[in-house]
Design a protein around this motif. Structure first.
Motif: not given
Lengths: 271, 89
Positions: A188-195
């Motif tokens: 959802r774009g609320e947390m930094l992603s693994i990438d």
């Protein structure tokens, strides 16, 4: 000759001790001889997370100062024959550990064990630098959160400059272990992603440990999550990470929510 | 809460990512250099102390980093000769 692995992060509370216990237990389960060293002098906790807090007699500082023999200080795990713990001291003297003392202990353990896993204290001071000093490999525990990622970057800088390997012109093998990851929030774009994290830190990924309630349950009862609830998502992610540490090529599975729409709506309302 | 608020909140990860990228690019560059402002402050203090008596707390050295140029601001409060006997040059 065993491998010396430091579990480090810079920031506190991201899961170094939990990860040390979980990875160590999985490796020991596969028959490897594993010793976990708690380097957090003054604030030891690995004994508590491992459920060995009442069995501590001698500690790392006693051994480095010659007060106790290594064999007297090592605590064998009650569940796994090949898993040992070398607890930290509760002394308030931060300079109780010397580089020579640690070097001697690590060298001895390296001869007897397949894995010497050093649980680093938080911060970038002496204790953290001693924990990483003799490591061959580093597991950098990172939460998908700005302060944790920044501190990890700082620790990577230290790993590349302050370790014995770095000083000898070799490079220490580094792996990022992302803990407390919530795939749904990242989607959802609320947390930094693994990438995002991997791109920022440019260090290869060892594993993705999902945010999971079983982790707290395991520490409540003093058992590594990989032993306490082996089928739980976090435990399985730790098991995969341990196999990657062993050099196996295990495909990375993003821990996703398997909840249906209705469950999600209900779950949301409860939360 | 308006719909826009919800949308804004969801897009916070890209903000985190960008802030980190900018910050870490800067921090990595400066990692192996001693703290410039601290060094400047110490050396400036040493020069001034040769000629005037100043309280270390009255010397402020700040660096403001801009995109193309940075400003170094040195603010020194020197007590007047009549309030405190300053040594002659």
């Amino acid at each position: 000759m065993g491998k010396v692995v430091v579990v480090t992060s810079g920031k506190g509370g991201v899961g170094k001790t939990t990860s040390t216990a979980a990875l160590g237990a999985v490796l020991a389960q596969t028959g490897k001889k594993v010793v976990l060293i708690d380097f957090d002098v003054g604030l030891r906790n690995l004994d508590l997370v491992m459920g060995a807090e009442r069995r501590v007699v001698f500690d790392l500082v006693n051994v480095t100062q010659g007060v106790a023999k290594l064999s007297q200080a090592l605590i064998r795990d009650k569940r796994l024959e090949t898993l040992f713990l070398l607890p930290a001291s509760q002394t308030r003297d931060k300079d109780a550990l010397t580089e020579e003392g640690v070097a001697a202990v690590v060298a001895k353990l390296r001869e007897k064990f397949d894995y010497v896993i050093c649980d680093s204290p938080a911060g970038i001071e002496r204790g953290a630098q001693l924990a990483m000093r003799f490591a061959d490999e580093a597991v950098i525990v990172t939460n998908p959160e700005v302060s944790s990622v920044r501190d990890s970057d700082r620790i990577i800088g230290l790993l590349d400059s302050k370790t014995l390997k770095a000083e000898q012109g070799e490079s220490i093998a580094k792996h990022v272990l992302v803990t407390r990851y919530d795939a749904a929030r990242a989607a959802r774009g609320e947390m930094l992603s693994i990438d995002d994290i991997l791109e920022i830190l440019s260090v290869p990924l060892l594993g993705i440990i999902p945010e999971n309630q079983g982790v707290l349950r395991a520490s409540n009862v003093g058992s590594p999550v990989t032993l306490n609830e082996p089928t739980n998502a976090a435990a399985r992610a730790y098991a995969d990470a341990a196999r990657r540490l062993e050099g196996e090529d295990v495909p990375m599975v993003l821990p996703t929510e398997k909840k249906g729409l209705l469950n999600r709506l209900l779950g949301r309302r409860v939360a | 809460m308006s719909l826009l608020d919800i949308f804004k909140r969801r897009a916070s990860a890209p903000v985190a990512r960008e802030r980190l990228q900018v910050l870490l690019a800067y921090e990595r560059n400066n990692r192996n250099q001693p703290d410039l402002v601290a060094v400047l402050r110490e050396e400036i203090m040493a020069v001034i102390a040769k000629h005037v008596q100043v309280n270390p707390d009255d010397v402020r050295v700040t660096m403001d980093r801009g995109k193309t140029t940075s400003t170094l601001e040195i603010d020194i409060h020197i007590p007047n000769a009549d309030t405190k006997a300053a040594p002659a040059l």
